[in-house]
Design a protein around this motif. Sequence first.
Motif, PDB file in Angstrom:
ATOM      1  N   LEU A   1       0.840  -1.076  -0.143  1.00 53.52           N
ATOM      2  CA  LEU A   1       0.015   0.136   0.142  1.00 53.52           C
ATOM      3  C   LEU A   1       0.859   1.287   0.089  1.00 53.52           C
ATOM      4  O   LEU A   1       0.491   2.343  -0.467  1.00 53.52           O
ATOM      5  CB  LEU A   1      -1.094  -0.222   1.261  1.00 53.52           C
ATOM      6  N   GLU A   2       1.932   1.140   0.357  1.00 54.51           N
ATOM      7  CA  GLU A   2       3.101   2.288   0.497  1.00 54.51           C
ATOM      8  C   GLU A   2       3.483   2.800  -1.068  1.00 54.51           C
ATOM      9  O   GLU A   2       3.725   3.871  -1.124  1.00 54.51           O
ATOM     10  CB  GLU A   2       4.122   2.109   1.493  1.00 54.51           C
TER      11      GLU A   2
ATOM     12  N   ILE B   1      -5.859  -4.234  -3.105  1.00 56.56           N
ATOM     13  CA  ILE B   1      -5.367  -4.626  -1.999  1.00 56.56           C
ATOM     14  C   ILE B   1      -6.411  -4.491  -0.693  1.00 56.56           C
ATOM     15  O   ILE B   1      -6.461  -5.471   0.163  1.00 56.56           O
ATOM     16  CB  ILE B   1      -4.196  -3.598  -1.411  1.00 56.56           C
ATOM     17  N   LEU B   2      -7.458  -3.426  -1.036  1.00 54.74           N
ATOM     18  CA  LEU B   2      -8.599  -3.391  -0.176  1.00 54.74           C
ATOM     19  C   LEU B   2      -9.380  -4.740  -0.240  1.00 54.74           C
ATOM     20  O   LEU B   2     -10.206  -5.471   0.666  1.00 54.74           O
ATOM     21  CB  LEU B   2      -9.421  -2.122  -0.237  1.00 54.74           C
ATOM     22  N   ARG B   3      -9.573  -5.299  -1.433  1.00 57.72           N
ATOM     23  CA  ARG B   3     -10.392  -6.521  -1.765  1.00 57.72           C
ATOM     24  C   ARG B   3      -9.673  -7.662  -0.966  1.00 57.72           C
ATOM     25  O   ARG B   3     -10.415  -8.483  -0.269  1.00 57.72           O
ATOM     26  CB  ARG B   3     -10.295  -6.665  -3.183  1.00 57.72           C
ATOM     27  N   TRP B   4      -8.272  -7.809  -1.213  1.00 55.84           N
ATOM     28  CA  TRP B   4      -7.468  -8.818  -0.374  1.00 55.84           C
ATOM     29  C   TRP B   4      -7.812  -8.627   1.071  1.00 55.84           C
ATOM     30  O   TRP B   4      -8.311  -9.781   1.597  1.00 55.84           O
ATOM     31  CB  TRP B   4      -6.142  -8.639  -0.716  1.00 55.84           C
ATOM     32  N   SER B   5      -7.716  -7.504   1.637  1.00 56.99           N
ATOM     33  CA  SER B   5      -7.948  -7.424   3.096  1.00 56.99           C
ATOM     34  C   SER B   5      -9.418  -7.815   3.448  1.00 56.99           C
ATOM     35  O   SER B   5      -9.544  -8.521   4.456  1.00 56.99           O
ATOM     36  CB  SER B   5      -7.756  -5.900   3.504  1.00 56.99           C
ATOM     37  N   GLN B   6     -10.155  -7.468   2.470  1.00 55.73           N
ATOM     38  CA  GLN B   6     -11.545  -7.715   3.125  1.00 55.73           C
ATOM     39  C   GLN B   6     -11.845  -9.298   2.944  1.00 55.73           C
ATOM     40  O   GLN B   6     -12.551  -9.793   3.745  1.00 55.73           O
ATOM     41  CB  GLN B   6     -12.723  -7.193   2.074  1.00 55.73           C
ATOM     42  N   GLU B   7     -11.391 -10.020   1.825  1.00 54.49           N
ATOM     43  CA  GLU B   7     -11.759 -11.427   1.739  1.00 54.49           C
ATOM     44  C   GLU B   7     -10.721 -12.196   2.969  1.00 54.49           C
ATOM     45  O   GLU B   7     -11.294 -13.172   3.314  1.00 54.49           O
ATOM     46  CB  GLU B   7     -11.052 -11.769   0.508  1.00 54.49           C
ATOM     47  N   LEU B   8      -9.508 -11.684   3.218  1.00 55.40           N
ATOM     48  CA  LEU B   8      -8.850 -12.452   4.315  1.00 55.40           C
ATOM     49  C   LEU B   8      -9.747 -12.411   5.563  1.00 55.40           C
ATOM     50  O   LEU B   8      -9.613 -13.208   6.408  1.00 55.40           O
ATOM     51  CB  LEU B   8      -7.452 -11.542   4.426  1.00 55.40           C
ATOM     52  N   CYS B   9     -10.325 -11.108   5.914  1.00 51.68           N
ATOM     53  CA  CYS B   9     -10.999 -10.925   7.046  1.00 51.68           C
ATOM     54  C   CYS B   9     -12.298 -11.811   7.100  1.00 51.68           C
ATOM     55  O   CYS B   9     -12.691 -12.406   8.116  1.00 51.68           O
ATOM     56  CB  CYS B   9     -11.362  -9.731   7.391  1.00 51.68           C
ATOM     57  N   LYS B  10     -12.857 -12.151   5.948  1.00 50.38           N
ATOM     58  CA  LYS B  10     -13.978 -12.929   5.802  1.00 50.38           C
ATOM     59  C   LYS B  10     -13.533 -14.225   6.209  1.00 50.38           C
ATOM     60  O   LYS B  10     -14.286 -15.151   6.788  1.00 50.38           O
ATOM     61  CB  LYS B  10     -14.506 -12.881   4.608  1.00 50.38           C
ATOM     62  N   ALA B  11     -12.388 -14.756   5.464  1.00 50.08           N
ATOM     63  CA  ALA B  11     -12.131 -16.172   5.559  1.00 50.08           C
ATOM     64  C   ALA B  11     -11.360 -16.725   6.872  1.00 50.08           C
ATOM     65  O   ALA B  11     -11.553 -17.748   7.285  1.00 50.08           O
ATOM     66  CB  ALA B  11     -10.991 -16.448   4.443  1.00 50.08           C
TER      67      ALA B  11
ATOM     68  N   ALA C   1       0.917  -6.503  12.870  1.00 48.60           N
ATOM     69  CA  ALA C   1       0.816  -6.415  11.575  1.00 48.60           C
ATOM     70  C   ALA C   1      -0.395  -5.760  11.226  1.00 48.60           C
ATOM     71  O   ALA C   1      -0.747  -4.861  10.273  1.00 48.60           O
ATOM     72  CB  ALA C   1       0.702  -8.016  11.112  1.00 48.60           C
ATOM     73  N   LEU C   2      -1.806  -5.880  11.821  1.00 51.13           N
ATOM     74  CA  LEU C   2      -2.984  -5.369  11.661  1.00 51.13           C
ATOM     75  C   LEU C   2      -2.847  -3.808  11.817  1.00 51.13           C
ATOM     76  O   LEU C   2      -3.567  -3.201  11.203  1.00 51.13           O
ATOM     77  CB  LEU C   2      -3.970  -5.802  12.609  1.00 51.13           C
ATOM     78  N   LYS C   3      -1.953  -3.298  12.791  1.00 51.25           N
ATOM     79  CA  LYS C   3      -1.965  -1.910  13.168  1.00 51.25           C
ATOM     80  C   LYS C   3      -1.050  -1.437  11.690  1.00 51.25           C
ATOM     81  O   LYS C   3      -1.328  -0.120  11.489  1.00 51.25           O
ATOM     82  CB  LYS C   3      -1.090  -1.673  14.326  1.00 51.25           C
ATOM     83  N   SER C   4      -0.037  -2.129  11.210  1.00 50.36           N
ATOM     84  CA  SER C   4       0.523  -1.717  10.239  1.00 50.36           C
ATOM     85  C   SER C   4      -0.294  -1.278   8.897  1.00 50.36           C
ATOM     86  O   SER C   4      -0.197  -0.429   8.252  1.00 50.36           O
ATOM     87  CB  SER C   4       1.782  -2.547   9.899  1.00 50.36           C
ATOM     88  N   LEU C   5      -1.162  -2.471   8.762  1.00 51.92           N
ATOM     89  CA  LEU C   5      -2.123  -2.254   7.671  1.00 51.92           C
ATOM     90  C   LEU C   5      -3.016  -1.208   7.779  1.00 51.92           C
ATOM     91  O   LEU C   5      -3.221  -0.444   6.856  1.00 51.92           O
ATOM     92  CB  LEU C   5      -2.768  -3.657   7.273  1.00 51.92           C
ATOM     93  N   GLN C   6      -3.667  -1.138   8.980  1.00 51.35           N
ATOM     94  CA  GLN C   6      -4.326   0.271   9.375  1.00 51.35           C
ATOM     95  C   GLN C   6      -3.707   1.278   8.901  1.00 51.35           C
ATOM     96  O   GLN C   6      -4.445   2.277   8.596  1.00 51.35           O
ATOM     97  CB  GLN C   6      -4.982   0.034  10.814  1.00 51.35           C
ATOM     98  N   LYS C   7      -2.400   1.587   9.594  1.00 49.36           N
ATOM     99  CA  LYS C   7      -1.865   2.870   9.272  1.00 49.36           C
ATOM    100  C   LYS C   7      -1.536   3.062   7.900  1.00 49.36           C
ATOM    101  O   LYS C   7      -1.841   4.415   7.350  1.00 49.36           O
ATOM    102  CB  LYS C   7      -0.435   2.646   9.892  1.00 49.36           C
ATOM    103  N   ALA C   8      -1.080   2.051   7.033  1.00 49.73           N
ATOM    104  CA  ALA C   8      -1.237   2.318   5.488  1.00 49.73           C
ATOM    105  C   ALA C   8      -2.528   2.492   5.021  1.00 49.73           C
ATOM    106  O   ALA C   8      -2.461   3.666   3.880  1.00 49.73           O
ATOM    107  CB  ALA C   8      -0.493   1.143   4.977  1.00 49.73           C
ATOM    108  N   ILE C   9      -3.378   1.950   5.371  1.00 48.68           N
ATOM    109  CA  ILE C   9      -4.822   2.431   4.751  1.00 48.68           C
ATOM    110  C   ILE C   9      -5.236   3.826   5.039  1.00 48.68           C
ATOM    111  O   ILE C   9      -5.752   4.651   4.375  1.00 48.68           O
ATOM    112  CB  ILE C   9      -5.824   1.284   5.338  1.00 48.68           C
ATOM    113  N   THR C  10      -5.058   4.214   6.245  1.00 47.65           N
ATOM    114  CA  THR C  10      -5.230   5.436   6.929  1.00 47.65           C
ATOM    115  C   THR C  10      -4.644   6.685   6.191  1.00 47.65           C
ATOM    116  O   THR C  10      -5.099   7.576   5.653  1.00 47.65           O
ATOM    117  CB  THR C  10      -4.912   5.747   8.426  1.00 47.65           C
ATOM    118  N   ARG C  11      -3.370   6.481   5.727  1.00 48.64           N
ATOM    119  CA  ARG C  11      -2.695   7.371   5.032  1.00 48.64           C
ATOM    120  C   ARG C  11      -3.094   7.422   3.695  1.00 48.64           C
ATOM    121  O   ARG C  11      -3.100   8.735   3.278  1.00 48.64           O
ATOM    122  CB  ARG C  11      -0.927   6.801   5.140  1.00 48.64           C
ATOM    123  N   VAL C  12      -3.310   6.398   3.060  1.00 50.82           N
ATOM    124  CA  VAL C  12      -3.817   6.614   1.707  1.00 50.82           C
ATOM    125  C   VAL C  12      -5.374   7.259   1.461  1.00 50.82           C
ATOM    126  O   VAL C  12      -5.515   7.905   0.932  1.00 50.82           O
ATOM    127  CB  VAL C  12      -3.912   5.139   0.996  1.00 50.82           C
ATOM    128  N   HIS C  13      -6.030   6.939   2.652  1.00 43.51           N
ATOM    129  CA  HIS C  13      -7.405   7.561   2.661  1.00 43.51           C
ATOM    130  C   HIS C  13      -7.366   9.072   2.926  1.00 43.51           C
ATOM    131  O   HIS C  13      -7.979   9.815   2.378  1.00 43.51           O
ATOM    132  CB  HIS C  13      -8.132   6.945   3.966  1.00 43.51           C
TER     133      HIS C  13
END
Length: 903
Positions: A833-834, A842-852, A867-879
């Motif tokens: 994401l960086e 990547i957001l589709r991937w994250s969503q499907e991982l959470c579902k599965a 690891a989840l906080k790192s992903l949250q940080k990257a998504i927040t920055r892009v948002h």
Amino acid sequence: MNFRFQNLLGAPYRGGNALITNNHLLVSSVGNRISVTDLLNSSTTTLPFHSSSNLHRLAASPDGLFLLAVDDNSRALFVNLPRRVILHRITFKSPVAAAKFSPNGVYIAVAVGKLVQVWKSPGFKKEFFPFELVRTFADCADKVTALEWSPDSAYLLAGSKDLTVRLFCLKKLSAHNKPFLFLGHKDTIVGCFFGIDKKTKRVSRAYTVSRDGAIFSWSYTSSGNESKFGELEGEKSEPPSPGTPDQRPIETDVGDGDGDDDSDGNANAKKRKNYDERDVDLGDESGYLLHTGKWELVKKDYFMQAPAKLTACDYHRDLDLVVVGFSNGVFGLYQMPDFICIHLLSISREKITTAVFNDLGNWLTFGCAKLGQLLVWEWKSESYILKQQGHYFDVNCLAFSPDSQLLATGADDNKIKVWTVSSGFCFVTFSEHTNAVTALHFMPSNHCLLSASLDGTVRAWDLFRYRNFRTFTTPSSKQFVSLASDQSGEVICAGTLDSFEIFVWSMKTGRLLDVLSGHEGPVHGLMFSPTTAILASSSWDKTVRLWDVFEGKGAVETFPHTHDVLAVVYRPDGRQLACSTLDGQIHFWDPIDGLLMHTIDGRRDIAGGRLMTDRRSAANSSSGKCFTSLCYSADGSYILAGGSSKYICMYDIADQVLLRRFQITHNLSLDGVLDFLNSKKMTEAGPMDLIDDENSDAEEGVDKQTRGNLGYNLPGSMPNRGRPIIRTRCLRIAPTGRSWAAATTEGVLIYSIDESFIFDPTDLDIDVTPEAVDAALNEDQPSRALILSLRLNEDSLIKKCIVAVSPEDIPVVASAVPFRYLQRLIEAFAELLESCPHLEFILRWSQELCKAHGHSIQQNSRNLLPALKSLQKAITRVHQDLAETCSTNEYLLRYLCSTGTKK
């Protein structure tokens, strides 16, 4: 555990000169490190190497490839700037006051004491001794302070403390080998510059600037017209000054360096012409020898800033502009040669220590060493490109925001600064506190910051509107030294230094709810349990106490120790409590059962470094061998500990072993770095470094200005002549677990995980190879390829396999990924994401991982949290980036949409 130094915050500038290379990269020295600021992308990085002491002189090659950095001990580093590596090292024999690359990049002129040395610039080739000394000019009678090359790299101007500027010719000539002298200044030369004629592109004038605020303009005419000018000058020529060449040479003395001779001028001119025809390298036309031509003092101008001294200056050759900085914080921009003042402004009350143009001449860079201030100003639009200032005193406390994107720092200068970790820039400074800031805490909402201070207030700051929206006080004034809030953010607690109490406030109303008393010493540590409403406090009364704040029962439990307790911290899961004591030990307690689990003795680990005033060696000294700051890792498997030492220790908690010891600095300008002091520096009057005989600048009217002696101006508070003592005041690990910060004497050091050269496969087999991964991708088996790359744990292969999966296959592949590889996969998403543009993918991937794997993620949240906080940080920055882009282009988007419907 493989952390490496990434950046240095809190200190943009510490002295010396600043440079701008490639028109947008600002290079400045910060202690013994080099900071590079990208003015276009608004980011700053600190180069990964360091010098042995504080750097004070930088010089960059014209193409921006090479950098020469010289420190206080005259040791120089030759650096490849784009690759950020040291190519060569050299030690000069005297202090270096100036250094400059020639315009063609072939030579480096260095002012070494009274000498001007010209070295051949080394290249990329590895050589036994790459620096080759070409010329040494020993004509100056005092320390050389300024250097300037001519555009053709054939001549060199050198200004010195003997009040003269000399013009040297680089080529060795059989005649005319004496330098020409520019005389008339009454103070030390600060700058000397060549001016060019825009039509002929040749040197036609020179400017010399002295410390008393005078600028002299000199014009040049070639030696062919020398006799005519000599006759005009003969009537008004002044008597020769001591130590200068004769003004009227004898007929046979062809080699005189001054161009003011008029007797037999034609004969001399013929000889010079003949010689110049033989040596065609110096000029295209005959008679173009700068040091033998006619230089005439055209005018004297004064900046009129007395009693302030001129401390910095620079000249832009193409625009014919001069910028000057003074000791009272005023700078001026002047159009030459008419000396027209374009700007005259004050940027601080302290001495401007550097002033420099960029290549285009539209940006001015100013530095103030005492304030740690660095400014880049566009003089045409009168707007700031960069405005950064470090803390005036050492940083006391740190706090990471919950998403790890922000870092707050508080210091003894009563200020709080909030930095963006990724760019290294400070974007807001709060200065409402009236005394030192001692503790900081981010609320879980990520947009509220709490601060405690010795001024008796706890303040809450809004990071949206940048204002102080609530202030918590006590009936009588107290000094707060610790701070904590519960997980819900409803209750604020602060510990005191003087009354030994803990005060409890409501965040919503600001009312004082309770006062917890029972400690018999200063409460220096406070922390709420991450899972329950229990508050832990540590005090110098040798106890750690647990309090049930909401029930109001007072102290629930007391853990006694044999020495003063300096810090307390909870493990992220709340099932363990660590505290450090004055005897250098770390105790681990079970807060539920009240039992002592482990003890680590760290006295020998943190020991090291001998102060100048120590009577004992580093091995036998027992003072300061304790940890004053502790911090658990994000997963709770290891702990970081730092204190009054040059080391930060990392311990594995389960095995109680030292994993790694970080030495935070190798800077010999700080006290406490060396384990063994040099006996040669010991005199009858004590150590040579403690004898204050360095008052050269004070003699000349400007107090010596360095950050080293700040805060040591009070009587009796200067034990080691103001040399800062290296120590770590605060440690914090980012919630993502991928970086940690340390507040040290050098500044705020950021360390991050280095995964660039690590091969760490998780499940290696004979069939798990990069070739097998490529084969699976070619056979259109994305699921197998991804699992093979995860087993191999090769970063580039994992990202390649993620991108190779088609969007419709994401749910199938996500459900096929085994749980043990989930953490590595989430980390790869955060890194992608960086840099990659596939946001929706990547957001589709994250969503499907959470579902599965949602249930498994919830069950193992402690291990997956970083690891989840790192992903949250990257998504927040892009948002945030997308939101800013859309809001600034809202009307353009509306217009495009409306035009599309009309068609």
